[in-house]
Design a protein around this motif. Sequence first.
Motif, PDB file in Angstrom:
ATOM      1  N   ILE A 176      86.706 -46.012  -3.948  1.00  0.00           N
ATOM      2  CA  ILE A 176      86.499 -47.216  -4.761  1.00  0.00           C
ATOM      3  C   ILE A 176      87.543 -47.281  -5.867  1.00  0.00           C
ATOM      4  O   ILE A 176      88.125 -48.341  -6.152  1.00  0.00           O
ATOM      5  N   GLY A 177      87.807 -46.140  -6.490  1.00  0.00           N
ATOM      6  CA  GLY A 177      88.834 -46.097  -7.521  1.00  0.00           C
ATOM      7  C   GLY A 177      90.205 -46.459  -6.977  1.00  0.00           C
ATOM      8  O   GLY A 177      90.979 -47.167  -7.631  1.00  0.00           O
ATOM      9  N   VAL A 178      90.519 -45.996  -5.762  1.00  0.00           N
ATOM     10  CA  VAL A 178      91.800 -46.343  -5.126  1.00  0.00           C
ATOM     11  C   VAL A 178      91.885 -47.849  -4.913  1.00  0.00           C
ATOM     12  O   VAL A 178      92.942 -48.467  -5.107  1.00  0.00           O
ATOM     13  N   GLY A 179      90.772 -48.465  -4.525  1.00  0.00           N
ATOM     14  CA  GLY A 179      90.758 -49.910  -4.351  1.00  0.00           C
ATOM     15  C   GLY A 179      91.087 -50.645  -5.640  1.00  0.00           C
ATOM     16  O   GLY A 179      91.860 -51.622  -5.645  1.00  0.00           O
ATOM     17  N   ALA A 214      89.141 -47.762 -12.356  1.00  0.00           N
ATOM     18  CA  ALA A 214      89.604 -46.848 -11.318  1.00  0.00           C
ATOM     19  C   ALA A 214      89.497 -45.404 -11.784  1.00  0.00           C
ATOM     20  O   ALA A 214      89.031 -44.529 -11.035  1.00  0.00           O
ATOM     21  N   PHE A 215      89.921 -45.138 -13.007  1.00  0.00           N
ATOM     22  CA  PHE A 215      89.853 -43.766 -13.517  1.00  0.00           C
ATOM     23  C   PHE A 215      88.412 -43.291 -13.586  1.00  0.00           C
ATOM     24  O   PHE A 215      88.109 -42.133 -13.253  1.00  0.00           O
ATOM     25  N   ALA A 216      87.494 -44.168 -14.003  1.00  0.00           N
ATOM     26  CA  ALA A 216      86.091 -43.776 -14.115  1.00  0.00           C
ATOM     27  C   ALA A 216      85.538 -43.347 -12.757  1.00  0.00           C
ATOM     28  O   ALA A 216      84.890 -42.298 -12.638  1.00  0.00           O
ATOM     29  N   PHE A 217      85.789 -44.143 -11.731  1.00  0.00           N
ATOM     30  CA  PHE A 217      85.284 -43.797 -10.395  1.00  0.00           C
ATOM     31  C   PHE A 217      85.950 -42.527  -9.875  1.00  0.00           C
ATOM     32  O   PHE A 217      85.286 -41.655  -9.295  1.00  0.00           O
TER      33      PHE A 217
END
Length: 541
Positions: A176-179, A214-217
Amino acid sequence: MSNVDLILPLLVAVPILMATVPIALGLRFDRTGWGVTTLTTTGLLAATAYLASAVYSEGMVTHELGGWPREFGIQLVADEFSTLIALLVIATATAVLAYMRVGGPRGNTFYAGYLLLTGGLLGLSLTGDVFNMFVFLEIVGLATYALIASGDGPESAVSALKYLILGTVGASLYLIGVGFIFMATGTLNMQVLSEIMPEVLAQGGQNLVLMQAAFAFIFVGFALKVAQWPLHTWQPDAYQHAPDGVTPVIAALVSTAYAYALGRLMYTVFGPEFLTSTPYLTEIVVTVGCLSVLAGSTLAVIQTDVKRMFAYSSVAQFGLVVAAFGLVTETALIGGIIHLLGHAVIKAGLFAAAGVIAVSYGARTVDEYAGLADNRPFVAGGTALLLIALIGIPPSAGFIGKWYIAVGSVQAEMWPVAAVILLSTMLTLAYSARLLEKMYFTPATPVESPHPSGPVATDGGHEGGDGDDAHGSEHGDESAGNVGASAFTDAGRIGRGNPDAVSFGMLALVIVAAIVAVLLGFAGGELYDLLDPFATEVFNE
Protein backbone atom coordinates in the motif's frame (compact mmCIF):
# COMPACT_ATOMS: atom_id res chain seq x y z
CA MET A 1 36.13 -5.36 -13.86
CA SER A 2 34.22 -3.82 -16.74
CA ASN A 3 31.63 -6.62 -16.61
CA VAL A 4 31.35 -6.79 -12.85
CA ASP A 5 27.77 -5.51 -13.03
CA LEU A 6 26.77 -8.82 -14.65
CA ILE A 7 27.35 -10.49 -11.30
CA LEU A 8 24.32 -8.70 -9.84
CA PRO A 9 21.59 -10.51 -11.82
CA LEU A 10 23.45 -13.80 -11.48
CA LEU A 11 23.50 -13.52 -7.68
CA VAL A 12 19.71 -13.32 -7.71
CA ALA A 13 18.85 -15.65 -10.58
CA VAL A 14 21.27 -18.53 -9.95
CA PRO A 15 20.01 -19.65 -6.49
CA ILE A 16 16.37 -19.30 -7.59
CA LEU A 17 16.97 -21.38 -10.71
CA MET A 18 19.15 -23.88 -8.86
CA ALA A 19 16.31 -24.43 -6.39
CA THR A 20 14.72 -26.65 -9.04
CA VAL A 21 17.78 -28.89 -9.35
CA PRO A 22 17.50 -30.83 -6.06
CA ILE A 23 13.87 -31.61 -6.86
CA ALA A 24 14.66 -32.69 -10.40
CA LEU A 25 17.62 -34.84 -9.35
CA GLY A 26 15.54 -36.21 -6.50
CA LEU A 27 13.40 -38.06 -9.02
CA ARG A 28 16.37 -40.37 -9.56
CA PHE A 29 18.81 -39.82 -6.69
CA ASP A 30 18.15 -39.57 -2.96
CA ARG A 31 21.17 -37.61 -1.77
CA THR A 32 21.69 -34.55 -3.92
CA GLY A 33 20.21 -31.59 -2.04
CA TRP A 34 23.07 -30.80 0.30
CA GLY A 35 25.74 -31.14 -2.38
CA VAL A 36 23.91 -28.99 -4.91
CA THR A 37 23.21 -26.32 -2.30
CA THR A 38 26.80 -26.29 -1.06
CA LEU A 39 28.26 -25.95 -4.55
CA THR A 40 25.79 -23.17 -5.38
CA THR A 41 26.32 -21.11 -2.24
CA THR A 42 30.11 -21.53 -2.39
CA GLY A 43 30.16 -20.21 -5.95
CA LEU A 44 27.87 -17.34 -4.98
CA LEU A 45 30.13 -16.51 -2.05
CA ALA A 46 33.13 -16.22 -4.37
CA ALA A 47 31.15 -14.05 -6.80
CA THR A 48 29.91 -11.79 -3.98
CA ALA A 49 33.43 -11.38 -2.65
CA TYR A 50 34.59 -10.35 -6.13
CA LEU A 51 31.72 -7.88 -6.35
CA ALA A 52 32.58 -6.47 -2.91
CA SER A 53 36.19 -5.89 -3.96
CA ALA A 54 34.93 -3.79 -6.87
CA VAL A 55 32.41 -1.84 -4.79
CA TYR A 56 34.78 -0.99 -1.96
CA SER A 57 37.59 -0.02 -4.31
CA GLU A 58 35.71 1.70 -7.14
CA GLY A 59 32.29 2.61 -5.76
CA MET A 60 28.69 1.73 -6.57
CA VAL A 61 27.92 -0.94 -9.19
CA THR A 62 24.52 -0.97 -10.94
CA HIS A 63 22.84 -3.13 -13.54
CA GLU A 64 19.70 -2.33 -15.54
CA LEU A 65 17.96 -5.55 -16.50
CA GLY A 66 17.30 -5.76 -20.23
CA GLY A 67 18.96 -2.41 -20.78
CA TRP A 68 15.77 -0.55 -19.83
CA PRO A 69 16.20 2.95 -18.33
CA ARG A 70 16.09 2.89 -14.56
CA GLU A 71 12.93 5.03 -14.49
CA PHE A 72 10.96 2.24 -16.19
CA GLY A 73 12.98 -0.94 -15.78
CA ILE A 74 14.38 -3.03 -12.96
CA GLN A 75 17.69 -1.93 -11.48
CA LEU A 76 20.02 -3.84 -9.19
CA VAL A 77 22.37 -1.82 -7.02
CA ALA A 78 25.48 -2.81 -5.07
CA ASP A 79 26.81 -0.04 -2.85
CA GLU A 80 28.66 -0.07 0.47
CA PHE A 81 25.48 -0.89 2.40
CA SER A 82 23.83 -3.48 0.16
CA THR A 83 27.10 -5.28 -0.59
CA LEU A 84 27.81 -5.78 3.10
CA ILE A 85 24.36 -7.33 3.63
CA ALA A 86 24.77 -9.53 0.53
CA LEU A 87 28.10 -10.79 1.89
CA LEU A 88 26.47 -11.51 5.24
CA VAL A 89 23.62 -13.41 3.58
CA ILE A 90 25.70 -15.68 1.39
CA ALA A 91 28.47 -16.26 3.95
CA THR A 92 25.96 -17.26 6.63
CA ALA A 93 23.92 -19.40 4.23
CA THR A 94 27.11 -21.25 3.25
CA ALA A 95 28.39 -21.65 6.80
CA VAL A 96 25.14 -23.04 8.23
CA LEU A 97 25.29 -25.85 5.68
CA ALA A 98 28.15 -27.26 7.75
CA TYR A 99 25.60 -27.74 10.54
CA MET A 100 22.89 -29.17 8.27
CA ARG A 101 25.17 -31.87 6.81
CA VAL A 102 24.45 -34.04 9.84
CA GLY A 103 22.18 -31.90 12.01
CA GLY A 104 19.43 -31.61 9.40
CA PRO A 105 16.74 -31.01 8.34
CA ARG A 106 17.34 -33.03 5.21
CA GLY A 107 15.57 -33.85 2.00
CA ASN A 108 15.77 -32.50 -1.52
CA THR A 109 12.65 -30.37 -1.13
CA PHE A 110 14.11 -28.74 1.97
CA TYR A 111 17.24 -27.67 0.12
CA ALA A 112 15.12 -26.35 -2.74
CA GLY A 113 13.44 -24.05 -0.24
CA TYR A 114 16.82 -23.15 1.23
CA LEU A 115 18.14 -22.01 -2.15
CA LEU A 116 14.94 -20.10 -2.83
CA LEU A 117 15.36 -18.29 0.49
CA THR A 118 18.96 -17.46 -0.35
CA GLY A 119 17.98 -16.03 -3.72
CA GLY A 120 15.19 -13.99 -2.17
CA LEU A 121 17.48 -12.54 0.48
CA LEU A 122 20.11 -11.61 -2.11
CA GLY A 123 17.43 -10.00 -4.26
CA LEU A 124 16.11 -8.08 -1.27
CA SER A 125 19.63 -6.85 -0.56
CA LEU A 126 20.46 -5.77 -4.12
CA THR A 127 17.20 -4.48 -5.58
CA GLY A 128 16.99 -0.81 -6.50
CA ASP A 129 13.24 -0.81 -7.09
CA VAL A 130 10.60 -0.48 -4.37
CA PHE A 131 8.08 -2.77 -6.10
CA ASN A 132 10.62 -5.52 -6.72
CA MET A 133 11.50 -5.22 -3.07
CA PHE A 134 7.92 -6.37 -2.43
CA VAL A 135 8.43 -9.30 -4.80
CA PHE A 136 11.52 -10.41 -2.91
CA LEU A 137 9.76 -9.87 0.43
CA GLU A 138 7.17 -12.42 -0.72
CA ILE A 139 9.80 -14.89 -1.92
CA VAL A 140 11.62 -14.65 1.41
CA GLY A 141 8.38 -14.94 3.37
CA LEU A 142 7.14 -18.03 1.55
CA ALA A 143 10.52 -19.77 1.71
CA THR A 144 10.84 -19.00 5.41
CA TYR A 145 7.34 -20.33 6.02
CA ALA A 146 8.26 -23.60 4.33
CA LEU A 147 11.51 -23.97 6.29
CA ILE A 148 9.81 -23.32 9.64
CA ALA A 149 7.13 -25.86 8.75
CA SER A 150 9.80 -28.50 7.98
CA GLY A 151 9.84 -29.50 11.65
CA ASP A 152 8.15 -32.75 12.61
CA GLY A 153 5.76 -31.51 15.27
CA PRO A 154 2.43 -29.67 15.05
CA GLU A 155 3.99 -26.66 16.81
CA SER A 156 6.19 -26.06 13.76
CA ALA A 157 3.17 -26.01 11.46
CA VAL A 158 1.23 -23.64 13.72
CA SER A 159 4.22 -21.31 14.07
CA ALA A 160 4.75 -21.33 10.31
CA LEU A 161 1.09 -20.50 9.68
CA LYS A 162 1.26 -17.65 12.19
CA TYR A 163 4.38 -16.35 10.47
CA LEU A 164 2.70 -16.61 7.07
CA ILE A 165 -0.41 -14.69 8.13
CA LEU A 166 1.39 -11.88 9.94
CA GLY A 167 4.10 -11.70 7.29
CA THR A 168 1.46 -11.32 4.60
CA VAL A 169 -0.16 -8.49 6.56
CA GLY A 170 3.21 -6.73 6.81
CA ALA A 171 3.92 -7.15 3.10
CA SER A 172 0.44 -5.90 2.23
CA LEU A 173 0.95 -2.75 4.29
CA TYR A 174 4.25 -2.21 2.52
CA LEU A 175 2.60 -2.63 -0.88
CA ILE A 176 0.00 0.00 0.00
CA GLY A 177 2.85 2.35 0.82
CA VAL A 178 4.46 1.59 -2.56
CA GLY A 179 1.18 2.52 -4.22
CA PHE A 180 1.20 5.90 -2.49
CA ILE A 181 4.79 6.47 -3.60
CA PHE A 182 3.90 5.79 -7.22
CA MET A 183 0.87 8.08 -7.00
CA ALA A 184 3.04 10.91 -5.68
CA THR A 185 6.08 10.52 -7.94
CA GLY A 186 5.24 8.31 -10.93
CA THR A 187 8.36 6.16 -10.45
CA LEU A 188 9.46 3.17 -8.38
CA ASN A 189 13.25 3.39 -8.75
CA MET A 190 14.99 4.20 -5.47
CA GLN A 191 17.70 6.42 -6.92
CA VAL A 192 15.18 8.40 -8.97
CA LEU A 193 12.98 8.76 -5.90
CA SER A 194 15.92 10.11 -3.91
CA GLU A 195 16.39 12.77 -6.60
CA ILE A 196 12.68 13.67 -6.64
CA MET A 197 12.18 13.91 -2.87
CA PRO A 198 13.76 17.40 -2.44
CA GLU A 199 11.30 18.73 -5.04
CA VAL A 200 8.37 17.04 -3.29
CA LEU A 201 9.44 18.58 0.01
CA ALA A 202 9.83 22.02 -1.52
CA GLN A 203 6.43 21.96 -3.24
CA GLY A 204 4.50 20.38 -0.37
CA GLY A 205 0.82 19.85 -1.01
CA GLN A 206 -0.87 16.58 -1.92
CA ASN A 207 2.27 14.77 -3.07
CA LEU A 208 3.98 15.38 0.26
CA VAL A 209 0.92 14.08 2.09
CA LEU A 210 0.98 10.97 -0.08
CA MET A 211 4.66 10.40 0.74
CA GLN A 212 3.94 10.82 4.46
CA ALA A 213 1.13 8.26 4.19
CA ALA A 214 3.47 5.97 2.27
CA PHE A 215 6.06 6.14 5.03
CA ALA A 216 3.44 5.37 7.67
CA PHE A 217 2.28 2.20 5.90
CA ILE A 218 5.83 1.11 5.08
CA PHE A 219 7.08 1.64 8.62
CA VAL A 220 4.22 -0.29 10.21
CA GLY A 221 4.66 -3.10 7.68
CA PHE A 222 8.35 -3.41 8.43
CA ALA A 223 7.81 -3.01 12.17
CA LEU A 224 5.77 -6.21 11.92
CA LYS A 225 8.36 -7.99 9.78
CA VAL A 226 11.30 -6.86 11.93
CA ALA A 227 9.30 -7.99 15.02
CA GLN A 228 9.02 -4.68 16.84
CA TRP A 229 6.95 -4.62 20.01
CA PRO A 230 3.96 -5.07 20.13
CA LEU A 231 3.99 -6.60 16.61
CA HIS A 232 6.63 -9.17 17.56
CA THR A 233 4.44 -12.11 18.55
CA TRP A 234 5.27 -14.28 15.52
CA GLN A 235 9.03 -14.33 16.14
CA PRO A 236 9.39 -16.21 19.46
CA ASP A 237 7.15 -19.05 18.23
CA ALA A 238 8.91 -19.23 14.86
CA TYR A 239 12.38 -19.32 16.40
CA GLN A 240 11.44 -21.79 19.11
CA HIS A 241 9.62 -24.35 16.98
CA ALA A 242 11.63 -24.15 13.77
CA PRO A 243 14.08 -27.06 13.29
CA ASP A 244 17.40 -26.39 15.01
CA GLY A 245 19.22 -26.33 11.67
CA VAL A 246 16.82 -23.69 10.32
CA THR A 247 16.74 -21.28 13.25
CA PRO A 248 20.33 -19.98 12.77
CA VAL A 249 19.44 -19.01 9.20
CA ILE A 250 16.18 -17.22 9.87
CA ALA A 251 17.47 -15.58 13.06
CA ALA A 252 20.64 -14.33 11.40
CA LEU A 253 19.30 -13.37 7.99
CA VAL A 254 15.55 -12.93 7.57
CA SER A 255 14.79 -10.17 10.06
CA THR A 256 18.23 -8.71 9.33
CA ALA A 257 17.31 -8.37 5.65
CA TYR A 258 13.99 -6.80 6.64
CA ALA A 259 15.77 -4.29 8.87
CA TYR A 260 18.17 -3.53 6.02
CA ALA A 261 15.21 -2.89 3.70
CA LEU A 262 13.69 -0.48 6.23
CA GLY A 263 16.97 1.41 6.56
CA ARG A 264 17.42 1.49 2.79
CA LEU A 265 13.98 2.98 2.25
CA MET A 266 14.32 5.50 5.07
CA TYR A 267 17.64 6.89 3.87
CA THR A 268 17.73 6.24 0.12
CA VAL A 269 14.08 6.83 -0.82
CA PHE A 270 12.73 9.24 1.79
CA GLY A 271 16.04 10.77 2.88
CA PRO A 272 17.21 12.50 6.07
CA GLU A 273 15.52 15.80 5.18
CA PHE A 274 12.10 14.13 4.93
CA LEU A 275 12.68 12.25 8.19
CA THR A 276 13.64 15.35 10.17
CA SER A 277 11.10 17.73 8.60
CA THR A 278 8.04 15.51 9.12
CA PRO A 279 6.52 16.33 12.53
CA TYR A 280 7.06 13.65 15.19
CA LEU A 281 8.38 11.10 12.68
CA THR A 282 11.82 10.57 14.19
CA GLU A 283 10.36 10.62 17.70
CA ILE A 284 7.90 7.86 16.76
CA VAL A 285 10.58 5.70 15.12
CA VAL A 286 12.94 6.08 18.09
CA THR A 287 10.14 5.38 20.57
CA VAL A 288 9.10 2.19 18.78
CA GLY A 289 12.71 1.03 18.76
CA CYS A 290 13.32 1.86 22.42
CA LEU A 291 10.10 0.19 23.58
CA SER A 292 11.10 -2.92 21.65
CA VAL A 293 14.51 -2.87 23.31
CA LEU A 294 13.02 -2.69 26.80
CA ALA A 295 10.14 -5.10 26.18
CA GLY A 296 12.27 -7.67 24.37
CA SER A 297 15.03 -7.59 26.99
CA THR A 298 12.54 -7.86 29.86
CA LEU A 299 10.70 -10.77 28.27
CA ALA A 300 14.00 -12.52 27.56
CA VAL A 301 14.92 -12.38 31.25
CA ILE A 302 11.85 -14.37 32.33
CA GLN A 303 12.07 -17.14 29.72
CA THR A 304 12.96 -20.72 30.62
CA ASP A 305 13.32 -22.09 27.07
CA VAL A 306 16.71 -21.09 25.65
CA LYS A 307 15.62 -20.63 22.03
CA ARG A 308 12.67 -18.53 23.15
CA MET A 309 15.01 -16.43 25.30
CA PHE A 310 17.23 -15.75 22.30
CA ALA A 311 14.14 -14.92 20.21
CA TYR A 312 13.05 -12.19 22.63
CA SER A 313 16.63 -11.00 22.69
CA SER A 314 16.37 -10.51 18.92
CA VAL A 315 13.28 -8.34 19.42
CA ALA A 316 15.41 -6.10 21.64
CA GLN A 317 18.45 -6.01 19.36
CA PHE A 318 16.43 -5.14 16.27
CA GLY A 319 14.71 -2.46 18.31
CA LEU A 320 18.11 -0.93 18.90
CA VAL A 321 18.76 -0.90 15.14
CA VAL A 322 15.39 0.76 14.43
CA ALA A 323 16.11 3.39 17.10
CA ALA A 324 19.48 4.03 15.47
CA PHE A 325 17.80 4.61 12.12
CA GLY A 326 15.43 7.06 13.78
CA LEU A 327 18.23 9.19 15.24
CA VAL A 328 19.13 10.44 11.73
CA THR A 329 22.84 11.05 12.29
CA GLU A 330 25.72 9.57 10.32
CA THR A 331 27.28 7.96 13.38
CA ALA A 332 24.00 6.37 14.52
CA LEU A 333 23.24 5.09 11.02
CA ILE A 334 26.63 3.43 10.69
CA GLY A 335 26.32 2.11 14.25
CA GLY A 336 22.95 0.59 13.43
CA ILE A 337 24.37 -1.15 10.35
CA ILE A 338 27.35 -2.49 12.29
CA HIS A 339 25.05 -3.71 15.06
CA LEU A 340 22.87 -5.40 12.44
CA LEU A 341 25.91 -7.25 11.11
CA GLY A 342 27.25 -8.20 14.54
CA HIS A 343 23.88 -9.36 15.81
CA ALA A 344 23.46 -11.65 12.80
CA VAL A 345 26.79 -13.36 13.49
CA ILE A 346 26.09 -13.67 17.22
CA LYS A 347 22.59 -15.09 16.81
CA ALA A 348 23.66 -17.54 14.11
CA GLY A 349 26.23 -18.88 16.57
CA LEU A 350 23.92 -18.90 19.58
CA PHE A 351 21.09 -20.75 17.84
CA ALA A 352 23.56 -23.21 16.33
CA ALA A 353 24.96 -23.76 19.83
CA ALA A 354 21.45 -24.31 21.19
CA GLY A 355 20.91 -26.96 18.52
CA VAL A 356 24.20 -28.71 19.28
CA ILE A 357 23.46 -28.72 22.99
CA ALA A 358 19.94 -30.06 22.42
CA VAL A 359 21.27 -32.90 20.28
CA SER A 360 24.31 -33.88 22.34
CA TYR A 361 23.22 -32.96 25.85
CA GLY A 362 19.44 -33.21 25.68
CA ALA A 363 18.98 -29.70 27.09
CA ARG A 364 16.56 -27.03 25.91
CA THR A 365 15.77 -25.09 29.06
CA VAL A 366 18.00 -22.88 31.17
CA ASP A 367 17.97 -25.29 34.12
CA GLU A 368 18.98 -28.20 31.88
CA TYR A 369 22.21 -26.35 30.98
CA ALA A 370 23.57 -27.21 34.45
CA GLY A 371 27.01 -28.80 34.24
CA LEU A 372 27.34 -28.17 30.51
CA ALA A 373 30.88 -26.78 30.77
CA ASP A 374 32.12 -29.99 32.37
CA ASN A 375 30.47 -32.29 29.86
CA ARG A 376 30.65 -30.18 26.66
CA PRO A 377 33.52 -27.71 27.21
CA PHE A 378 33.95 -26.56 23.60
CA VAL A 379 30.34 -25.74 22.85
CA ALA A 380 30.00 -24.18 26.30
CA GLY A 381 33.05 -22.00 25.63
CA GLY A 382 31.68 -20.91 22.25
CA THR A 383 28.31 -20.12 23.81
CA ALA A 384 29.97 -18.11 26.57
CA LEU A 385 31.94 -15.99 24.06
CA LEU A 386 28.81 -15.35 22.04
CA LEU A 387 26.86 -14.34 25.15
CA ILE A 388 29.65 -11.95 26.13
CA ALA A 389 29.49 -10.43 22.65
CA LEU A 390 25.70 -10.16 22.92
CA ILE A 391 26.02 -8.27 26.19
CA GLY A 392 28.38 -5.85 24.49
CA ILE A 393 31.52 -6.36 26.53
CA PRO A 394 34.51 -4.99 24.57
CA PRO A 395 36.09 -6.04 22.36
CA SER A 396 33.12 -7.64 20.62
CA ALA A 397 30.66 -7.02 17.81
CA GLY A 398 27.95 -6.19 20.32
CA PHE A 399 29.99 -3.42 21.89
CA ILE A 400 31.10 -1.54 18.78
CA GLY A 401 27.58 -1.21 17.35
CA LYS A 402 26.13 -0.01 20.66
CA TRP A 403 28.97 2.45 21.07
CA TYR A 404 28.34 4.17 17.75
CA ILE A 405 24.59 4.26 18.37
CA ALA A 406 25.13 5.80 21.79
CA VAL A 407 27.44 8.43 20.31
CA GLY A 408 24.85 9.13 17.63
CA SER A 409 22.14 9.58 20.26
CA VAL A 410 24.30 12.16 22.04
CA GLN A 411 24.91 13.97 18.75
CA ALA A 412 21.14 14.00 18.10
CA GLU A 413 20.57 15.19 21.70
CA MET A 414 18.29 12.22 22.34
CA TRP A 415 19.78 11.28 25.68
CA PRO A 416 17.07 8.75 26.62
CA VAL A 417 18.35 6.45 23.87
CA ALA A 418 21.74 6.26 25.55
CA ALA A 419 19.97 5.40 28.82
CA VAL A 420 17.97 2.68 27.07
CA ILE A 421 21.19 1.20 25.66
CA LEU A 422 22.66 1.04 29.17
CA LEU A 423 19.50 -0.47 30.66
CA SER A 424 19.20 -3.04 27.88
CA THR A 425 22.83 -4.02 28.41
CA MET A 426 22.08 -4.69 32.07
CA LEU A 427 19.04 -6.79 31.14
CA THR A 428 21.08 -8.69 28.55
CA LEU A 429 23.64 -9.34 31.27
CA ALA A 430 20.85 -10.68 33.49
CA TYR A 431 19.60 -13.39 31.13
CA SER A 432 23.06 -14.19 29.79
CA ALA A 433 24.38 -14.56 33.32
CA ARG A 434 21.67 -17.13 34.04
CA LEU A 435 23.01 -19.36 31.29
CA LEU A 436 26.65 -18.76 32.20
CA GLU A 437 25.95 -19.56 35.84
CA LYS A 438 24.17 -22.78 34.92
CA MET A 439 26.89 -23.88 32.51
CA TYR A 440 29.93 -23.11 34.68
CA PHE A 441 28.85 -22.90 38.32
CA THR A 442 25.88 -25.25 38.75
CA PRO A 443 26.73 -28.94 38.96
CA ALA A 444 24.58 -31.46 37.11
CA THR A 445 22.33 -33.32 39.53
CA PRO A 446 20.30 -36.51 38.96
CA VAL A 447 16.71 -35.70 38.07
CA GLU A 448 13.88 -38.01 37.14
CA SER A 449 13.57 -37.96 33.33
CA PRO A 450 10.05 -37.27 32.01
CA HIS A 451 10.84 -39.09 28.76
CA PRO A 452 12.23 -42.50 27.91
CA SER A 453 15.98 -42.70 27.80
CA GLY A 454 17.68 -43.50 24.55
CA PRO A 455 19.49 -41.99 21.63
CA VAL A 456 18.07 -39.33 19.38
CA ALA A 457 15.63 -40.69 16.82
CA THR A 458 17.33 -41.68 13.61
CA ASP A 459 16.60 -40.00 10.32
CA GLY A 460 17.30 -42.73 7.88
CA GLY A 461 14.38 -41.72 5.68
CA HIS A 462 15.89 -38.35 4.79
CA GLU A 463 18.64 -37.32 2.47
CA GLY A 464 21.91 -36.62 4.20
CA GLY A 465 25.61 -37.27 4.27
CA ASP A 466 27.52 -40.44 4.98
CA GLY A 467 26.47 -42.23 8.09
CA ASP A 468 22.95 -40.89 8.23
CA ASP A 469 21.71 -44.04 9.86
CA ALA A 470 24.14 -43.54 12.71
CA HIS A 471 23.19 -39.99 13.40
CA GLY A 472 20.10 -38.50 14.90
CA SER A 473 17.55 -36.18 13.40
CA GLU A 474 17.03 -32.91 15.22
CA HIS A 475 14.02 -31.16 13.80
CA GLY A 476 13.24 -29.00 16.80
CA ASP A 477 10.21 -30.80 18.25
CA GLU A 478 9.33 -33.37 20.84
CA SER A 479 9.38 -36.35 18.49
CA ALA A 480 13.01 -35.67 17.57
CA GLY A 481 14.47 -34.62 20.86
CA ASN A 482 12.84 -31.23 21.41
CA VAL A 483 12.28 -31.87 25.10
CA GLY A 484 15.59 -32.71 26.68
CA ALA A 485 15.66 -35.42 29.29
CA SER A 486 17.15 -34.58 32.64
CA ALA A 487 18.65 -37.89 33.73
CA PHE A 488 22.33 -38.12 34.59
CA THR A 489 24.86 -40.81 35.27
CA ASP A 490 28.40 -40.58 36.57
CA ALA A 491 29.58 -40.56 32.98
CA GLY A 492 27.44 -37.53 32.13
CA ARG A 493 24.00 -36.78 30.82
CA ILE A 494 21.91 -39.50 29.24
CA GLY A 495 18.40 -39.58 27.87
CA ARG A 496 17.48 -37.86 24.63
CA GLY A 497 20.97 -36.43 24.19
CA ASN A 498 23.34 -38.25 21.87
CA PRO A 499 26.93 -36.92 21.63
CA ASP A 500 27.59 -39.06 18.54
CA ALA A 501 24.92 -37.10 16.63
CA VAL A 502 27.10 -33.96 16.65
CA SER A 503 29.46 -33.56 13.71
CA PHE A 504 32.65 -31.54 13.46
CA GLY A 505 30.88 -29.08 11.18
CA MET A 506 28.14 -28.43 13.73
CA LEU A 507 30.65 -27.67 16.44
CA ALA A 508 32.88 -25.68 14.08
CA LEU A 509 30.01 -23.35 13.18
CA VAL A 510 29.63 -22.37 16.84
CA ILE A 511 33.35 -21.83 17.39
CA VAL A 512 33.85 -19.86 14.18
CA ALA A 513 30.84 -17.64 14.93
CA ALA A 514 32.26 -16.91 18.39
CA ILE A 515 35.66 -16.01 16.95
CA VAL A 516 34.13 -13.78 14.26
CA ALA A 517 31.98 -12.02 16.87
CA VAL A 518 35.13 -11.10 18.77
CA LEU A 519 37.14 -10.14 15.68
CA LEU A 520 34.37 -7.80 14.50
CA GLY A 521 34.90 -5.87 17.72
CA PHE A 522 38.50 -5.20 16.69
CA ALA A 523 37.38 -4.31 13.15
CA GLY A 524 34.93 -1.59 14.20
CA GLY A 525 37.04 1.20 12.73
CA GLU A 526 37.47 -0.60 9.42
CA LEU A 527 33.72 -1.26 9.18
CA TYR A 528 33.04 2.41 9.89
CA ASP A 529 35.40 3.42 7.07
CA LEU A 530 33.72 0.99 4.66
CA LEU A 531 30.27 2.39 5.39
CA ASP A 532 31.24 6.04 5.67
CA PRO A 533 30.97 6.76 1.89
CA PHE A 534 27.37 5.53 1.91
CA ALA A 535 26.43 7.60 4.97
CA THR A 536 28.22 10.68 3.65
CA GLU A 537 26.42 10.46 0.31
CA VAL A 538 23.04 10.02 2.00
CA PHE A 539 23.42 13.02 4.29
CA ASN A 540 24.98 15.31 1.67
CA GLU A 541 22.36 14.82 -1.05
